[in-house]
Design a protein around this motif. Structure first.
Motif, PDB file in Angstrom:
ATOM      1  N   ALA A  35      27.121  49.823  30.612  1.00 37.45           N
ATOM      2  CA  ALA A  35      26.560  48.710  31.387  1.00 37.45           C
ATOM      3  C   ALA A  35      26.576  47.413  30.584  1.00 37.45           C
ATOM      4  O   ALA A  35      26.925  46.345  31.113  1.00 37.45           O
ATOM      5  CB  ALA A  35      25.128  49.045  31.821  1.00 37.45           C
ATOM      6  N   ALA A  36      26.215  47.499  29.330  1.00 37.23           N
ATOM      7  CA  ALA A  36      26.242  46.308  28.465  1.00 37.23           C
ATOM      8  C   ALA A  36      27.673  45.787  28.314  1.00 37.23           C
ATOM      9  O   ALA A  36      27.907  44.573  28.265  1.00 37.23           O
ATOM     10  CB  ALA A  36      25.642  46.635  27.106  1.00 37.23           C
ATOM     11  N   ALA A  37      28.628  46.715  28.255  1.00 40.17           N
ATOM     12  CA  ALA A  37      30.036  46.326  28.142  1.00 40.17           C
ATOM     13  C   ALA A  37      30.507  45.617  29.406  1.00 40.17           C
ATOM     14  O   ALA A  37      31.253  44.633  29.349  1.00 40.17           O
ATOM     15  CB  ALA A  37      30.898  47.556  27.872  1.00 40.17           C
ATOM     16  N   PHE A  38      30.068  46.114  30.578  1.00 38.36           N
ATOM     17  CA  PHE A  38      30.412  45.439  31.830  1.00 38.36           C
ATOM     18  C   PHE A  38      29.821  44.037  31.856  1.00 38.36           C
ATOM     19  O   PHE A  38      30.467  43.075  32.310  1.00 38.36           O
ATOM     20  CB  PHE A  38      29.917  46.247  33.025  1.00 38.36           C
ATOM     21  CG  PHE A  38      30.116  45.551  34.353  1.00 38.36           C
ATOM     22  CD1 PHE A  38      31.394  45.272  34.827  1.00 38.36           C
ATOM     23  CD2 PHE A  38      29.022  45.169  35.133  1.00 38.36           C
ATOM     24  CE1 PHE A  38      31.579  44.627  36.050  1.00 38.36           C
ATOM     25  CE2 PHE A  38      29.193  44.536  36.349  1.00 38.36           C
ATOM     26  CZ  PHE A  38      30.478  44.261  36.809  1.00 38.36           C
ATOM     27  N   ALA A  39      28.600  43.904  31.374  1.00 41.69           N
ATOM     28  CA  ALA A  39      27.964  42.588  31.323  1.00 41.69           C
ATOM     29  C   ALA A  39      28.774  41.630  30.450  1.00 41.69           C
ATOM     30  O   ALA A  39      29.005  40.469  30.828  1.00 41.69           O
ATOM     31  CB  ALA A  39      26.538  42.717  30.792  1.00 41.69           C
ATOM     32  N   ALA A  40      29.229  42.115  29.298  1.00 37.80           N
ATOM     33  CA  ALA A  40      30.026  41.280  28.403  1.00 37.80           C
ATOM     34  C   ALA A  40      31.365  40.916  29.053  1.00 37.80           C
ATOM     35  O   ALA A  40      31.826  39.772  28.959  1.00 37.80           O
ATOM     36  CB  ALA A  40      30.256  42.011  27.080  1.00 37.80           C
ATOM     37  N   TRP A  41      31.967  41.892  29.690  1.00 40.23           N
ATOM     38  CA  TRP A  41      33.237  41.652  30.398  1.00 40.23           C
ATOM     39  C   TRP A  41      33.044  40.598  31.495  1.00 40.23           C
ATOM     40  O   TRP A  41      33.863  39.691  31.656  1.00 40.23           O
ATOM     41  CB  TRP A  41      33.732  42.965  30.994  1.00 40.23           C
ATOM     42  CG  TRP A  41      34.989  42.860  31.808  1.00 40.23           C
ATOM     43  CD1 TRP A  41      36.267  43.001  31.365  1.00 40.23           C
ATOM     44  CD2 TRP A  41      35.081  42.585  33.216  1.00 40.23           C
ATOM     45  NE1 TRP A  41      37.158  42.840  32.408  1.00 40.23           N
ATOM     46  CE2 TRP A  41      36.458  42.577  33.546  1.00 40.23           C
ATOM     47  CE3 TRP A  41      34.148  42.339  34.216  1.00 40.23           C
ATOM     48  CZ2 TRP A  41      36.911  42.343  34.849  1.00 40.23           C
ATOM     49  CZ3 TRP A  41      34.595  42.098  35.512  1.00 40.23           C
ATOM     50  CH2 TRP A  41      35.954  42.109  35.819  1.00 40.23           C
ATOM     51  N   LEU A  42      31.947  40.716  32.228  1.00 37.26           N
ATOM     52  CA  LEU A  42      31.667  39.801  33.335  1.00 37.26           C
ATOM     53  C   LEU A  42      31.428  38.384  32.812  1.00 37.26           C
ATOM     54  O   LEU A  42      31.910  37.402  33.405  1.00 37.26           O
ATOM     55  CB  LEU A  42      30.448  40.299  34.118  1.00 37.26           C
ATOM     56  CG  LEU A  42      30.168  39.657  35.474  1.00 37.26           C
ATOM     57  CD1 LEU A  42      31.325  39.904  36.444  1.00 37.26           C
ATOM     58  CD2 LEU A  42      28.862  40.213  36.061  1.00 37.26           C
TER      59      LEU A  42
END
Length: 617
Positions: free
Chosen positions: A126-133
């Motif tokens: 989830a944190a990785a998706f946030a960074a990607w976003l």
């Protein structure tokens, strides 16, 4: 300590419920303990297969999956455990990739299937998706991005939702929880313009593993541009691996979410849009389905809303609908429109209740199928033919994009009967949708992308892969036929597929590649599979009775003996699926023998399913 004792008491209560169910033979979703049971792993010999249910989950068990009735702000205090920080194991994050999704095991209890989607792993993703976003959106620091989170009925949903919320909020983004939702609704939340319900969101996460068993779960990701592709998922998992490595070196605390988390009943908005679509197609009549008896089978997934929130407001009778209650143990049948047991269940319900139509969804409602009043199934090629007929009535000449395993009869139906163009592409719903969008971008008009699995997306619906909207297209046809004076129920749908040639025999055989076999010589299963396909292609060239398809995007497709076969390499697994369709079993066996003769020189290939098929009966 109080939290731990509460957990023990809860365990005792649940165990008693299981024992009562065993004693009285009742379905547990009907018992007084149902709200608790829907969130828990299976009972094995007097013991529960616990996997770290969070403290928030314990406090809210009785409310789980009940839906949100209002918007409010609270602070997420769901720690990973009430008393201890979970130990961390090394994880190969890239193994969690399943094409354009992430899939893994979230619940212990199945032998040989260790848990891979733990809370720390989930939080890292989830944190990785946030960074990607954040990288994709490139907004200035004054605006906080919002991410919506929804889930299907799986028993691990609440635990994963809590972990996802921590990962997103810990990265400085706002979280909007929808609770029980459908995959199409999550994508739609990135398109809806309504500040009162915090829309549009910048990104959306659906927690689901489609029709897979109860112990599995996973994630689908969306922005307003649609679902993420394979390259995006790989990027996110690589970022997640880096974040997780920090957990390993610096320690994982499972800290509570630092930012506010809000709850919104977005499904009310989504279903209202579906209702409006049917009313609009019927000339803005309030109850255009009045008098129609339509049954829904949700398979205990997330699709139960369709009966009460879509069909009933439109005037339809829904008595006889079944398995609408969310239950992540899926006690009645697999929620899968391709599954024979599931299709038999909805067919029998239609016949028993003398209904006009039956509708069935998969777990997260991005796939669907139907059954007419006579019990004739509209799934696979028939569903594609039906929706193609509706679309081509509205948009003559348009191109219909399908996956690779559609029949030759369907091609003839689309092109000769309906006057459209059939573009057969690759397996994978994202592949099919992307290909339709690509055709439009180069000037070839396409309005429908649909797979035999029941995934279907329409240009008019933002290329949203939506099983509920696909059924709305059928409802529109019913309503308009009634408005024009027809009073023969679902026969209007049955008539639309008249002339579709269907094979006497249609099978899919799975030829597995043994990755430990010495014939691979240290190479990958993918290289081995490609070698099999190349050898088959060469052997077919010397057989005058067989013709290789002139245009083909996946595997080796061959026509002959009045039928066809397709051998292709699975998108994700060490398997070569073989599809055969023929006008008779004898012809089907001859096609199978042609394949068997070509692949016999590959000892790492398990051909037992094919060998059994070609044996005389």
């Amino acid at each position: 300590m109080a939290a731990m004792s509460g957990k023990v008491v809860q365990n005792v209560f649940i165990a008693q419920c299981y024992q009562q169910n065993r004693q009285f033979g009742t379905q547990y979703q009907r018992d007084s303990c149902a709200p608790y049971m829907r969130t828990l792993p299976p009972f094995h010999g007097g013991k529960l297969a616990w996997t770290g249910i969070s403290s928030m989950q314990m406090r809210n068990l009785s409310k789980y999956q009940s839906g949100f009735v209002s918007k409010g702000t609270f602070y997420c205090n769901a720690s990973s455990s009430a008393t201890a920080v979970p130990s961390l194991d090394k994880v190969d994050f890239l193994k969690l990739q399943n094409g354009s999704d992430i899939r893994g095991v979230a619940v212990a209890g199945v032998e040989g299937e260790p848990v891979s989607l733990t809370e720390p792993v989930t939080e890292a993703i989830a944190a990785a998706f946030a960074a990607w976003l954040l990288d994709k959106k490139k907004v200035d620091a004054s605006r906080r991005l919002k991410v919506s989170i929804g889930h299907d009925s799986r028993i691990s949903a609440q635990m994963l939702q809590d972990a996802v919320s921590r990962g997103i909020s810990g990265a400085g983004l706002d979280v909007v929880q929808y609770g029980l939702a459908s995959t199409p609704a999550m994508f739609n939340s990135a398109l809806t313009e309504d500040k009162a319900i915090l829309c549009p969101v910048d990104g959306a996460i659906m927690i689901t593993a489609s029709h897979l068993p109860y112990n599995r779960n996973g994630f689908k990701f969306f922005t307003n541009a649609g679902g993420l592709g394979k390259a995006d998922i790989k990027d996110i998992l690589e970022r997640a691996a880096d974040i997780y490595s920090n957990f390993l070196t610096e320690g994982y605390s499972g800290k509570k979410a630092s930012a506010s988390v809000q709850k919104v009943d977005y499904m009310a908005v989504y279903t209202s849009d579906l209702v409006k679509a049917v009313r609009k197609a019927a000339g803005n009549r309030e109850k255009p389905l009045e008098g129609f008896h339509i049954i829904v089978d949700a398979g205990n997934g997330a699709g139960g809303f369709f009966a009460s929130q879509v069909l009933e407001p439109l005037g339809a009778i829904t008595s006889g609908s079944q398995f609408l209650e969310p239950d992540g143990m899926f006690p009645n049948h697999i929620p899968n429109p391709e599954d024979k047991v599931a299709m038999k269940a909805i067919t029998q319900a239609v016949l028993d209740n003398k209904a006009d139509l039956g509708i069935i969804f998969d777990t997260d409602v991005d796939r669907s199928a139907a059954v007419d009043s006579s019990g004739r199934e509209f799934n696979r090629n028939r569903l594609i033919a039906l929706v193609s007929a509706i679309v081509l009535e509205e948009l003559p000449g348009t191109t219909i994009v399908t996956d690779s395993v559609t029949s030759d009869g369907l091609t003839s139906f689309i092109e000769k009967k309906l006057g459209g163009k059939h573009h057969r592409f690759k397996r994978g719903y994202k592949n099919v949708i992307d290909e339709a969008m690509c055709l439009n971008s180069v000037g070839e008009e396409s309005h429908l992308a649909i797979e035999t699995s029941g995934h279907g997306a329409l240009k008019e619906n933002h290329w949203l892969d939506d099983g509920a909207y696909l059924m709305v297209k059928l409802l529109n046809k019913l309503a308009s036929a009634r408005a024009s004076g027809r009073d023969d129920g679902s026969k209007v749908l049955t008539d639309l597929v008249e002339g579709l040639e269907e094979p006497a025999i249609a099978v899919e055989l799975r030829l597995k590649i043994n990755q430990s076999h010495p014939d691979l010589k240290g190479g990958s299963f993918r290289d081995y599979g490609e070698a099999v396909l190349k050898h088959l292609e060469n052997s077919i060239a010397s057989d005058p009775k067989l013709q290789k398809a002139p245009v083909n995007y996946e595997g080796v497709r061959v026509s002959g003996l009045g039928g066809w076969f397709l051998l292709r390499l699975s998108l994700h697994d060490p398997v070569l699926p073989l599809n055969i369709e023929a006008p008779s079993r004898e012809d089907g066996v001859k096609l199978g023998l042609a394949v068997a003769a070509a692949v016999k020189d590959f000892p790492a290939l398990d051909t037992s399913a094919l060998d059994k098929f070609v044996q005389p009966q």
